[in-house]
Design an enzyme around this catalytic site. Structure first.
Site, PDB file in Angstrom:
ATOM      1  N   GLU A 115       0.952  -1.265   0.226  1.00  0.00           N
ATOM      2  CA  GLU A 115       0.032  -0.286  -0.002  1.00  0.00           C
ATOM      3  C   GLU A 115       0.633   0.737  -0.265  1.00  0.00           C
ATOM      4  O   GLU A 115       2.263   1.495   0.803  1.00  0.00           O
ATOM      5  CB  GLU A 115      -0.825  -0.008   1.461  1.00  0.00           C
ATOM      6  CG  GLU A 115      -2.096   0.364   1.165  1.00  0.00           C
ATOM      7  CD  GLU A 115      -3.283  -0.638   0.584  1.00  0.00           C
ATOM      8  OE1 GLU A 115      -3.238  -0.275  -1.309  1.00  0.00           O
ATOM      9  OE2 GLU A 115      -3.741  -1.572  -0.198  1.00  0.00           O
ATOM     10  N   THR A 143       2.849   1.897  -2.125  1.00  0.00           N
ATOM     11  CA  THR A 143       4.233   1.950  -2.855  1.00  0.00           C
ATOM     12  C   THR A 143       3.733   1.994  -4.363  1.00  0.00           C
ATOM     13  O   THR A 143       5.385   2.470  -4.671  1.00  0.00           O
ATOM     14  CB  THR A 143       5.041   0.477  -2.133  1.00  0.00           C
ATOM     15  OG1 THR A 143       3.781  -0.547  -2.831  1.00  0.00           O
ATOM     16  CG2 THR A 143       4.738  -0.369  -0.892  1.00  0.00           C
ATOM     17  N   ASP A 144       3.296   1.855  -5.002  1.00  0.00           N
ATOM     18  CA  ASP A 144       3.314   2.113  -6.580  1.00  0.00           C
ATOM     19  C   ASP A 144       3.415   3.932  -7.071  1.00  0.00           C
ATOM     20  O   ASP A 144       4.243   3.779  -7.475  1.00  0.00           O
ATOM     21  CB  ASP A 144       1.723   2.150  -7.055  1.00  0.00           C
ATOM     22  CG  ASP A 144       0.754   3.373  -6.212  1.00  0.00           C
ATOM     23  OD1 ASP A 144       1.149   3.944  -5.390  1.00  0.00           O
ATOM     24  OD2 ASP A 144      -0.508   2.948  -7.194  1.00  0.00           O
ATOM     25  N   ALA A 179     -15.424   2.492  -1.121  1.00  0.00           N
ATOM     26  CA  ALA A 179     -14.734   1.301  -0.493  1.00  0.00           C
ATOM     27  C   ALA A 179     -13.766   0.874  -0.443  1.00  0.00           C
ATOM     28  O   ALA A 179     -13.055  -0.188  -0.148  1.00  0.00           O
ATOM     29  CB  ALA A 179     -15.931   0.459  -0.385  1.00  0.00           C
ATOM     30  N   SER A 181     -11.876   0.443  -5.625  1.00  0.00           N
ATOM     31  CA  SER A 181     -11.204   0.898  -6.789  1.00  0.00           C
ATOM     32  C   SER A 181     -12.402   1.238  -7.839  1.00  0.00           C
ATOM     33  O   SER A 181     -12.619   1.221  -9.381  1.00  0.00           O
ATOM     34  CB  SER A 181     -10.216   0.513  -7.222  1.00  0.00           C
ATOM     35  OG  SER A 181      -9.448   0.503  -8.469  1.00  0.00           O
ATOM     36  N   SER A 182     -13.278   1.497  -7.718  1.00  0.00           N
ATOM     37  CA  SER A 182     -14.157   2.274  -8.439  1.00  0.00           C
ATOM     38  C   SER A 182     -14.880   3.104  -9.575  1.00  0.00           C
ATOM     39  O   SER A 182     -14.717   2.793 -10.404  1.00  0.00           O
ATOM     40  CB  SER A 182     -15.789   2.087  -7.377  1.00  0.00           C
ATOM     41  OG  SER A 182     -15.479   3.849  -6.716  1.00  0.00           O
ATOM     42  N   SER A 183     -13.767   4.225  -8.720  1.00  0.00           N
ATOM     43  CA  SER A 183     -13.584   5.201 -10.174  1.00  0.00           C
ATOM     44  C   SER A 183     -12.318   4.421 -11.211  1.00  0.00           C
ATOM     45  O   SER A 183     -12.632   4.560 -12.397  1.00  0.00           O
ATOM     46  CB  SER A 183     -12.764   6.243  -8.993  1.00  0.00           C
ATOM     47  OG  SER A 183     -11.469   5.728  -8.398  1.00  0.00           O
ATOM     48  N   GLU A 222      -6.983  10.559 -13.675  1.00  0.00           N
ATOM     49  CA  GLU A 222      -7.071  10.993 -11.840  1.00  0.00           C
ATOM     50  C   GLU A 222      -6.340  11.790 -11.401  1.00  0.00           C
ATOM     51  O   GLU A 222      -6.208  12.653 -10.415  1.00  0.00           O
ATOM     52  CB  GLU A 222      -6.646   9.718 -11.305  1.00  0.00           C
ATOM     53  CG  GLU A 222      -7.676   8.542 -11.049  1.00  0.00           C
ATOM     54  CD  GLU A 222      -8.352   8.586 -10.320  1.00  0.00           C
ATOM     55  OE1 GLU A 222      -8.245   8.987  -9.480  1.00  0.00           O
ATOM     56  OE2 GLU A 222      -9.823   7.732 -10.756  1.00  0.00           O
ATOM     57  N   ASP A 238      -3.825   0.679  -8.969  1.00  0.00           N
ATOM     58  CA  ASP A 238      -5.398   0.784  -9.111  1.00  0.00           C
ATOM     59  C   ASP A 238      -5.797  -0.059 -10.689  1.00  0.00           C
ATOM     60  O   ASP A 238      -6.436  -0.993 -10.743  1.00  0.00           O
ATOM     61  CB  ASP A 238      -6.723   1.311  -9.214  1.00  0.00           C
ATOM     62  CG  ASP A 238      -6.022   1.726  -7.383  1.00  0.00           C
ATOM     63  OD1 ASP A 238      -6.373   0.689  -6.283  1.00  0.00           O
ATOM     64  OD2 ASP A 238      -6.695   2.606  -6.767  1.00  0.00           O
TER      65      ASP A 238
END
Length: 400
Positions: A43, A45-46, A135, A138-140, A178, A190
């Site tokens: 998490e 880290t990307d 939630a 990664s819905s977007s 994004e 994501d």
């Protein structure tokens, strides 16, 4: 944007096609869909050029679409209540960053980015899906990936065909949506997961090099399950906390004279931290140790020792809670109560400040863990969390 739940499996592509016919009184030219994702570990880290280990969910966001000849983008979405919400049509040549609010900014941002690739044709797009919004799943990004495939497909650039953009190229375009159009400083995790994950595997991705490996992740073979616990507390990457953490890690890399925190050797961490201001120490410690945890988990999976990854999930959560400071009382309660009820390991997943947690649980213990988490929420006076078992699923593609 989540679709209706029920006993029958929700089929996002069928719901999108039906909603398209309802809006436009004709069938769409095609339907494309992309999944949400769970990050097993790795998490924040990307955007530090590090390592991540996500898998795709069976929950998907579908885009039914047909071309228009007037350069306009028309978008509509089917809500979980069965109602269709339509946004005002947008002229693609007029699109500008930060100019659109709400859910319509995501498909508009896709059209804006693809405009730079010479794809300027208009389209009617209707969206439907069951990826839970807000939630941390990664819905977007699922929406952006599905719309990207739809607009590319309408322009004759179907995924995985010769002369078409690669999945990795599309992932970088979605990152621009994004970062530059919506204004959320996200990394590549994501959208790459949504586009590139495959069934029954986790995706081991080196963000810096772009190299990836599909690593088998068959929890059922060990009598285990990954339980997703949606805390029902919304989060947004466009909010300030995420950006503050990213800017902090970038400042640390600059002070250390390196390209990204990926370049800090794990065995030199203590010496490196002594060179930094106190406020940056916990951020750097999280990123460097989290990268190492990803490598350790991949090594265990390669060795067929999946049940042994639990302590690394636990350590990841502690690091995000105490060092990166992105957890919440709801997420901590979900993790702690799941562990107390017998989970082998648990952690929050996603960008933080809300969203979901995951727990590695023996199959027979899933009901007990779900009940324990729900009871803990009830004691706090919070609304019940949403829980489901996640199975690594296929990435984005064309459905019809």
């Amino acid at each position: 944007m989540a679709g209706a739940e029920g006993s029958a499996p929700y089929k996002a592509h069928e719901a999108a096609a039906e909603a398209f016919r309802s809006v436009h009184d004709r069938s769409p030219a095609g339907v494309w869909s992309a999944p949400g994702r769970v990050n097993l570990i790795g998490e924040h880290t990307d955007y530090n050029d590090g390592f991540v280990l996500p898998f795709a969910l069976p929950h998907r966001l579908a885009a039914a679409a047909s071309p228009r000849d007037d350069g306009m983008l028309s978008v509509a979405t089917l809500g979980s209540d069965g109602r269709i919400q339509q946004a005002d049509p947008l002229r693609i040549t007029d699109l500008k960053p930060r100019s659109i609010d709400g859910w319509a900014a995501y498909p508009a941002g896709v059209a804006w980015v693809l405009r730079d690739q010479g794809i300027t044709g208009g389209a009617d797009v209707v969206l439907a899906g069951d990826v839970p919004t807000g939630a941390g799943l990664s819905s977007s990004h699922a929406l952006e990936c599905a719309v990207s495939l739809a607009l590319l497909g309408l322009a004759g650039h179907e995924l995985d065909q010769p002369e078409s953009p690669t999945r990795q190229e599309i992932a970088r375009w979605v990152q621009r949506v994004e970062n530059d159009f919506v204004g959320a400083p996200t990394g590549l995790l994501d959208q790459t997961a949504s586009l590139c994950c495959t069934k029954a595997n986790v995706l081991f991705l080196d963000v810096r090099s772009g190299e990836s490996e599909q690593v088998p992740f068959d929890t059922a073979a060990f009598g285990l399950r990954i339980l997703v616990i949606d805390s029902r507390t919304k989060h947004s990457h466009a909010d300030g906390g995420y950006g503050e953490r990213r800017r902090g890690t970038e400042r640390a890399a600059d002070l250390l004279g390196i390209k990204a925190l990926r370049d800090v050797p794990f065995d030199a961490l203590d010496a490196t931290l002594r060179r930094l201001p106190d406020e940056l120490v916990p951020l750097v410690r999280h990123v460097v140790t989290e990268n190492q945890r990803v490598l350790d988990v991949v090594e265990l999976l390669h060795a067929g020792r999946l049940p042994e990854i639990g302590p690394f999930l636990d350590a990841s959560h502690v690091s995000m809670r105490d060092d990166y400071r992105i957890s919440t009382p709801e997420l901590d309660t979900a993790v702690d109560s799941a562990r107390s009820a017998g989970a082998l390991g648990a952690r929050m997943t996603g960008g933080g400040f809300g969203g979901s947690a995951i727990a590695l649980v023996a199959a027979d213990d899933v009901p007990k863990v779900e009940a324990a988490v729900t009871a803990a929420y009830e004691r706090e006076g919070w609304r019940p969390p949403r829980t489901f078992v996640a199975v690594p699923s296929a990435g984005a593609g064309r459905d019809a």
